[in-house]
Enzyme design. Structure first.
Site, short mmCIF file in Angstrom:
data_model
loop_
_atom_site.label_atom_id
_atom_site.label_comp_id
_atom_site.label_asym_id
_atom_site.label_seq_id
_atom_site.Cartn_x
_atom_site.Cartn_y
_atom_site.Cartn_z
N LYS A 1 0.81 -1.21 0.00
CA LYS A 1 0.00 0.00 0.00
C LYS A 1 0.84 1.26 0.00
O LYS A 1 0.48 2.25 -0.64
CB LYS A 1 -0.97 0.00 1.19
CG LYS A 1 -2.08 -1.02 1.03
CD LYS A 1 -3.26 -0.69 1.92
CE LYS A 1 -4.41 -1.65 1.71
NZ LYS A 1 -5.50 -1.44 2.66
N LYS B 1 -6.45 -12.00 -8.58
CA LYS B 1 -7.64 -12.19 -7.76
C LYS B 1 -8.69 -11.11 -8.07
O LYS B 1 -8.35 -10.02 -8.54
CB LYS B 1 -7.29 -12.23 -6.26
CG LYS B 1 -6.94 -10.91 -5.63
CD LYS B 1 -6.92 -11.06 -4.10
CE LYS B 1 -6.90 -9.68 -3.44
NZ LYS B 1 -7.10 -9.72 -1.99
N LYS C 1 -11.28 -4.80 -6.30
CA LYS C 1 -11.76 -3.50 -6.77
C LYS C 1 -10.63 -2.63 -7.27
O LYS C 1 -10.78 -1.89 -8.23
CB LYS C 1 -12.46 -2.75 -5.62
CG LYS C 1 -13.91 -3.08 -5.52
CD LYS C 1 -14.62 -2.11 -4.63
CE LYS C 1 -14.94 -0.84 -5.37
NZ LYS C 1 -15.88 0.01 -4.64
P1 AMP Z 1 -10.85 -6.28 1.10
O1 AMP Z 1 -11.97 -5.86 0.20
O2 AMP Z 1 -9.58 -6.59 0.35
O3 AMP Z 1 -10.67 -5.37 2.28
O4 AMP Z 1 -11.26 -7.69 1.72
C1 AMP Z 1 -12.32 -7.93 2.60
C2 AMP Z 1 -12.38 -9.43 2.88
O5 AMP Z 1 -12.65 -10.16 1.66
C3 AMP Z 1 -11.06 -10.01 3.41
O6 AMP Z 1 -11.33 -11.02 4.38
C4 AMP Z 1 -10.41 -10.59 2.19
O7 AMP Z 1 -9.52 -11.62 2.51
C5 AMP Z 1 -11.61 -11.10 1.39
N1 AMP Z 1 -11.35 -11.07 -0.08
C6 AMP Z 1 -11.09 -9.96 -0.83
N2 AMP Z 1 -10.92 -10.28 -2.13
C7 AMP Z 1 -11.06 -11.63 -2.22
C8 AMP Z 1 -11.00 -12.58 -3.31
N3 AMP Z 1 -10.78 -12.21 -4.57
N4 AMP Z 1 -11.20 -13.89 -3.01
C9 AMP Z 1 -11.45 -14.27 -1.74
N5 AMP Z 1 -11.51 -13.44 -0.68
C10 AMP Z 1 -11.33 -12.14 -0.89
#
Ligand code: AMP
Ligand code: TRP
Length: 335
Positions: A112, A199, A202
């Site tokens: 980040k 993966k 957003k």
């Molecule tokens: P974030 O939006 O990155 O803050 O993630 C919020 C939650 O969603 C966290 O527990 C991440 O590990 C999970 N997460 C985010 N993107 C993915 C993805 N592509 N596949 C699986 N889990 C995800």
């Protein structure tokens, strides 16, 4: 009966939920509520660690609350981090039980802070960004959580939480904090349908995620254009893009269809149009329930807001008790 174990997790209020968030984390949050004492937080203090828009934060926080409630997270288990300010006081105490070097080595901090630099945003890297995992540790330990359901990307932060708990316990000479364990889902990683080598996320741009609340036409269009087999996959190995669609069907609970399509795949009869059709049908049938519930919530947002203020205040009493005990243990005064 053995005492019920405690679960805590958090999510940042950054806009909308996508399928990766849902299948990787939130679906599990909903399930765990049947078995554990669960605390789920929309972590708005964490959302301040990167450059952000002050006019949008509060709205985004409420939007995330509404989205979570519509998927089945119970309001009594859900709270807003900044309504429990004890997290930040424990954060300060933990800062003194965590080494600076360990924080600079965190992968998320490196990623980040790199993004801020690349974005040319006058290279402002906040102390908050460095301290992010220590606040996360406070989120977890303040409820003495046994389990933390998160995606694999949070593994290093969980290790830090255990290190801090252990250092604290050793220094105060008491096994006060539980060492929390991560809980992973069966679907720890959903891939981008536009580029299955990465993966779903957003930050990668619009085509790399599917909004959980997208309308039917959008979901169908995005699944229809999903990359399946780009032709460079070794023989006998399922291409990432194909596997991703299978994972989604399974995660939607469409077991019968999943088994049938798997058979078709291995007997060489699978047509990708059929695979996509089933994936889209499964998704639409799942998300249409969420959309309907979300519309009901939109019609009476105040009711949910009131419930969340109440649950945050109830949950706060648990946090206050821990903080009092901690202050006692480390030699601070309590009012
Ligand atoms: P974030 O939006 O990155 O803050 O993630 C919020 C939650 O969603 C966290 O527990 C991440 O590990 C999970 N997460 C985010 N993107 C993915 C993805 N592509 N596949 C699986 N889990 C995800
Ligand atoms: N860092 C987590 C993420 O990016 C969000 C988070 C903040 C969290 N506090 C937490 C997750 C406590 C689990 C427990 O997904």
């Amino acid at each position: 009966m053995a005492e019920m174990k405690t679960v805590l997790s958090g999510i940042q209020p950054t806009g909308q939920l996508h399928l990766g968030n849902y299948f990787g984390a939130i679906q599990n949050w909903v399930k765990l509520q049947e078995q554990y004492r669960c605390y789920y937080s929309v972590v708005d203090y964490h959302a301040m660690t990167m450059p952000y828009d002050v006019k949008k934060l509060r709205t985004n926080t409420w939007d995330m609350i509404f989205s979570l409630v519509a998927t089945g997270v119970k309001t009594e288990n859900l709270f807003i981090q900044s309504l429990v300010p004890e997290h930040t006081e424990l954060n300060w105490i933990f800062n003194c039980f965590c080494s600076y070097g360990q924080l600079t080595r965190m992968t998320q901090f490196k990623d980040k802070s790199g993004q801020v630099k690349d974005g040319g945003k006058d290279e402002f890297i906040s102390v908050g960004l460095l301290d992010y995992p220590v606040l996360q540790t406070a989120d977890i330990l303040i409820y003495r959580a046994d389990y933390v359901p998160v995606g694999k990307d949070q593994e290093q932060h969980l290790e830090l939480a255990r290190d801090i708990a252990l250092r604290f316990n050793t220094q105060v000479g008491k096994e006060y904090f539980v060492l929390p364990e991560p809980l992973y889902t069966d679907t720890p990683k959903i891939r981008s349908t536009a580029d299955p080598s990465r993966k779903m996320s957003k930050s990668a741009g619009e085509k790399h995620y599917i909004n959980l609340y997208a309308d039917e036409a959008t979901i169908r269009r995005q699944i229809k254009s999903a990359v399946t087999d780009s032709g460079d996959t070794p023989d006998g190995k399922m291409a990432d893009g194909v596997q991703n669609l299978f994972e989604i069907i399974k995660a939607c609970g469409w077991d019968k269809e999943y088994r049938q399509l798997t058979e078709d795949y291995y007997s060489g009869h699978l047509k990708y149009v059929d695979l996509k059709q089933v994936t889209a049908d499964a998704l639409v049938s799942l998300t249409s329930q969420f959309i309907a519930r979300r519309q009901e919530i939109n019609a009476d947002k105040k009711a949910i807001k009131d419930q969340i203020k109440q649950s945050s205040s109830d949950i706060r009493t648990v946090a206050q008790k821990t903080l009092r005990e901690v202050k006692e243990l480390v030699g601070l005064l309590n009012v």
